[in-house]
Design a protein around this motif. Structure first.
Motif, PDB file in Angstrom:
ATOM      1  N   VAL A 264      -0.993   0.855  -7.871  1.00  0.00           N
ATOM      2  CA  VAL A 264      -0.552   0.361  -6.722  1.00  0.00           C
ATOM      3  C   VAL A 264       0.536  -0.883  -7.096  1.00  0.00           C
ATOM      4  CG1 VAL A 264      -2.322  -0.953  -5.878  1.00  0.00           C
ATOM      5  CG2 VAL A 264      -0.710  -0.105  -4.193  1.00  0.00           C
TER       6      VAL A 264
ATOM      7  N   PHE B 142       1.694  -4.478  -5.612  1.00  0.00           N
ATOM      8  CA  PHE B 142       1.833  -5.631  -4.499  1.00  0.00           C
ATOM      9  C   PHE B 142       2.939  -6.544  -4.781  1.00  0.00           C
ATOM     10  CE2 PHE B 142      -2.781  -4.044  -4.134  1.00  0.00           C
ATOM     11  CZ  PHE B 142      -2.382  -3.182  -2.960  1.00  0.00           C
TER      12      PHE B 142
ATOM     13  N   TRP C  55      -6.654  -6.348  -0.441  1.00  0.00           N
ATOM     14  CA  TRP C  55      -6.292  -7.114  -1.416  1.00  0.00           C
ATOM     15  C   TRP C  55      -4.907  -7.914  -1.190  1.00  0.00           C
ATOM     16  CZ3 TRP C  55      -7.946  -9.158  -6.156  1.00  0.00           C
ATOM     17  CH2 TRP C  55      -7.011  -9.102  -7.076  1.00  0.00           C
ATOM     18  N   SER C  56      -3.913  -7.056  -0.856  1.00  0.00           N
ATOM     19  CA  SER C  56      -2.774  -7.621  -0.732  1.00  0.00           C
ATOM     20  C   SER C  56      -2.374  -8.430   0.459  1.00  0.00           C
ATOM     21  CB  SER C  56      -1.714  -6.357  -0.560  1.00  0.00           C
ATOM     22  OG  SER C  56      -1.919  -5.491   0.555  1.00  0.00           O
TER      23      SER C  56
ATOM     24  N   LEU D 103      -9.687  -2.641  -9.147  1.00  0.00           N
ATOM     25  CA  LEU D 103      -9.947  -3.392  -7.903  1.00  0.00           C
ATOM     26  C   LEU D 103     -11.327  -2.524  -6.945  1.00  0.00           C
ATOM     27  CD1 LEU D 103      -9.333  -4.992  -5.093  1.00  0.00           C
ATOM     28  CD2 LEU D 103      -7.790  -2.970  -4.378  1.00  0.00           C
ATOM     29  N   SER D 104     -11.184  -1.199  -7.120  1.00  0.00           N
ATOM     30  CA  SER D 104     -12.337  -0.436  -6.630  1.00  0.00           C
ATOM     31  C   SER D 104     -13.767  -0.730  -7.232  1.00  0.00           C
ATOM     32  CB  SER D 104     -12.132   1.194  -6.772  1.00  0.00           C
ATOM     33  OG  SER D 104     -11.782   1.296  -8.168  1.00  0.00           O
TER      34      SER D 104
ATOM     35  N   GLU E 283      -9.836   6.002  -2.652  1.00  0.00           N
ATOM     36  CA  GLU E 283      -9.615   4.634  -2.645  1.00  0.00           C
ATOM     37  C   GLU E 283     -11.089   3.904  -1.712  1.00  0.00           C
ATOM     38  OE1 GLU E 283      -6.619   1.300  -0.581  1.00  0.00           O
ATOM     39  OE2 GLU E 283      -6.556   3.633  -0.226  1.00  0.00           O
TER      40      GLU E 283
ATOM     41  N   SER F  32      -6.933  -1.675  -0.828  1.00  0.00           N
ATOM     42  CA  SER F  32      -5.385  -2.118  -1.095  1.00  0.00           C
ATOM     43  C   SER F  32      -5.024  -3.021  -0.076  1.00  0.00           C
ATOM     44  CB  SER F  32      -4.666  -1.083  -1.424  1.00  0.00           C
ATOM     45  OG  SER F  32      -4.583  -0.100  -0.330  1.00  0.00           O
ATOM     46  N   THR F  33      -5.247  -2.836   1.133  1.00  0.00           N
ATOM     47  CA  THR F  33      -4.969  -3.673   2.298  1.00  0.00           C
ATOM     48  C   THR F  33      -5.621  -4.943   2.118  1.00  0.00           C
ATOM     49  OG1 THR F  33      -4.247  -1.900   3.740  1.00  0.00           O
ATOM     50  CG2 THR F  33      -4.395  -4.218   4.924  1.00  0.00           C
TER      51      THR F  33
ATOM     52  N   GLU G 214       0.858  -1.008  -0.088  1.00  0.00           N
ATOM     53  CA  GLU G 214      -0.004  -0.042   0.087  1.00  0.00           C
ATOM     54  C   GLU G 214       0.853   1.443   0.020  1.00  0.00           C
ATOM     55  OE1 GLU G 214       0.962  -1.491   4.041  1.00  0.00           O
ATOM     56  OE2 GLU G 214      -0.181  -2.169   2.488  1.00  0.00           O
TER      57      GLU G 214
ATOM     58  N   ARG H 235       1.646   3.060  -3.297  1.00  0.00           N
ATOM     59  CA  ARG H 235       0.668   4.066  -3.961  1.00  0.00           C
ATOM     60  C   ARG H 235       1.504   5.582  -4.028  1.00  0.00           C
ATOM     61  NH1 ARG H 235      -4.352   3.530  -4.773  1.00  0.00           N
ATOM     62  NH2 ARG H 235      -4.420   1.627  -3.372  1.00  0.00           N
TER      63      ARG H 235
END
Length: 383
Positions: free
Chosen positions: A195, A197, A314-315, A338-339, A361, A311-312, A102, A105
């Motif tokens: 971003v 990952f 996801w990763s 992702l969003s 986000e 993002s957190t 994250e 970004r």
């Protein structure tokens, strides 16, 4: 350096003598480069081009190919490799490792690298001097995302309490130099639009306990821009289960129960339990289904503290839940981003997601009751 467009002054091929001079300069500046590395970066039988810009920046590239090096002042004393060069030879430079994906970004958004965003190894901060060239990497991804020069020595950094600017970024993934290449590419599926990952191809199955320290990741994320969890809550509209109709909730709960029956939950993952990769690429429909199942398993096993940046989620939670040998790529789904995927799951009643007004986000605020309950693993059917 390449945040704004620059006017090209000239474009020409490099002469034989200048080519030899360039190779000597690069070899002296980057002693870690072996002869095979040099041949990979500047192939012997391929012409080298040189682009000179009005601001004196010089870019060296492989004719018909990629920019490999750039000279900041045109004097040969400030030569840097591009990300394309670093993707060919990832260990060309020493690298700072970010605390989490994250944080990338900010770097690929044009910010310099700050010490609070760097993961310090157990043996301590590596030794370096001011003005050295270093790359930036994301945990679990061997491909660097940026390159720059140190602003102070390691001794000065320790005296400063590891605060302030660590690296002045000169070039990064998604800047204008990266975009200047026709058909520009990314080295692996961990490189998303805004971003970066871990590389999905190099990771293992999801564990029921999270492999990454969320508190550390969120701490580095908040130190970077000064926004704490309360401000995150304030920056999004309050999530309310009442915003989702009861009928939609019940339908979602029924679908989740059916899906959970097909999700394989593992206490300890071993090599024997890994799933062999399909020889054929996944279709859009298959990728959508895989995304949903990984999200379900993540919500059931590891997602706890909310709100949580998308993002957190996801990763640290969704990606680790994919089967071994399978690449989970949001770009190959019907949602593309992702969003958009998270908002689609929110519309279906599975989760509550709102957009962070400051960072633009998606933030996970809550999950429906059936996911929030901690089920004993014995109640889940296993394949």
């Amino acid at each position: 350096m390449f945040k704004k467009s620059m006017e090209l002054k000239s474009h020409q091929r490099l002469s034989g003598a200048d080519r030899k001079k360039l190779k000597r300069t690069i070899k002296d500046r980057f002693p870690a480069a072996s002869d095979p590395d040099m041949d990979s970066l500047l192939p012997p039988k391929v012409e080298i081009t040189v682009d000179k810009f009005q601001n004196r920046v010089i870019v060296y590239g492989v004719e018909g190919g990629l920019p490999m090096f750039f000279d900041v002042d045109g004097r040969g004393t400030e030569v840097f490799p591009t990300v394309y060069a670093l993707w060919k030879v990832p260990n060309l430079l020493p690298s700072f490792l970010l605390k989490g994906g994250e944080v990338s970004r900010y770097v690929i958004g044009g910010a310099d690298l700050m010490f609070p965003g760097i993961s310090i190894p157990p043996e301590g901060l590596p030794t370096f001097s001011a003005g050295e060239i270093w790359a930036v990497k994301v945990p679990g991804n061997p491909a660097p995302i940026a390159v720059g020069s140190t602003t102070m020595s390691s001794t000065e950094a320790l005296k400063a309490g590891l605060r302030g600017k660590a690296l002045k970024i000169t070039h990064y993934y998604r800047d204008l130099l990266w975009e200047s290449v026709e058909g520009h590419y990314v080295p692996n599926a961990g490189f998303l639009e805004d971003v970066v990952f871990e590389d999905p191809a190099s990771s293992s199955l999801c564990q029921t306990s999270n492999s990454y320290d969320d508190d550390t990741a969120n701490s580095s994320h908040n130190q970077w821009d000064g926004i704490n969890d309360e401000e995150v809550r304030d920056s999004v509209d309050a999530g309310d289960d009442q915003s989702v109709p009861d009928a939609v909730k019940k339908t979602a709960e029924q679908e989740i129960m059916l899906s959970l029956a097909n999700v394989k939950v593992t206490d300890n993952v071993s090599g024997d339990e890994s799933i062999a990769e399909d020889q054929h690429p996944l279709s859009v429909e298959d990728m959508d289904m895989l995304l949903d199942k990984c999200l379900l398993q993540a919500l059931h096993t590891t997602v706890k503290d909310l709100p949580m940046p998308g993002s957190t989620l996801w990763s640290n939670h969704v990606l680790p839940c994919r089967p071994s040998g399978i690449t989970l790529d949001i770009k190959k789904s019907s949602h593309k981003k992702l969003s958009k995927w998270l908002l689609a799951k929110s519309s279906g009643g599975l989760i509550t997601v709102k957009e962070d007004k400051y960072k633009k986000e998606a933030v996970l605020l809550s999950t429906i009751t059936i996911i929030q309950i901690t089920h004993p693993l014995s109640r889940i059917n296993r394949k």
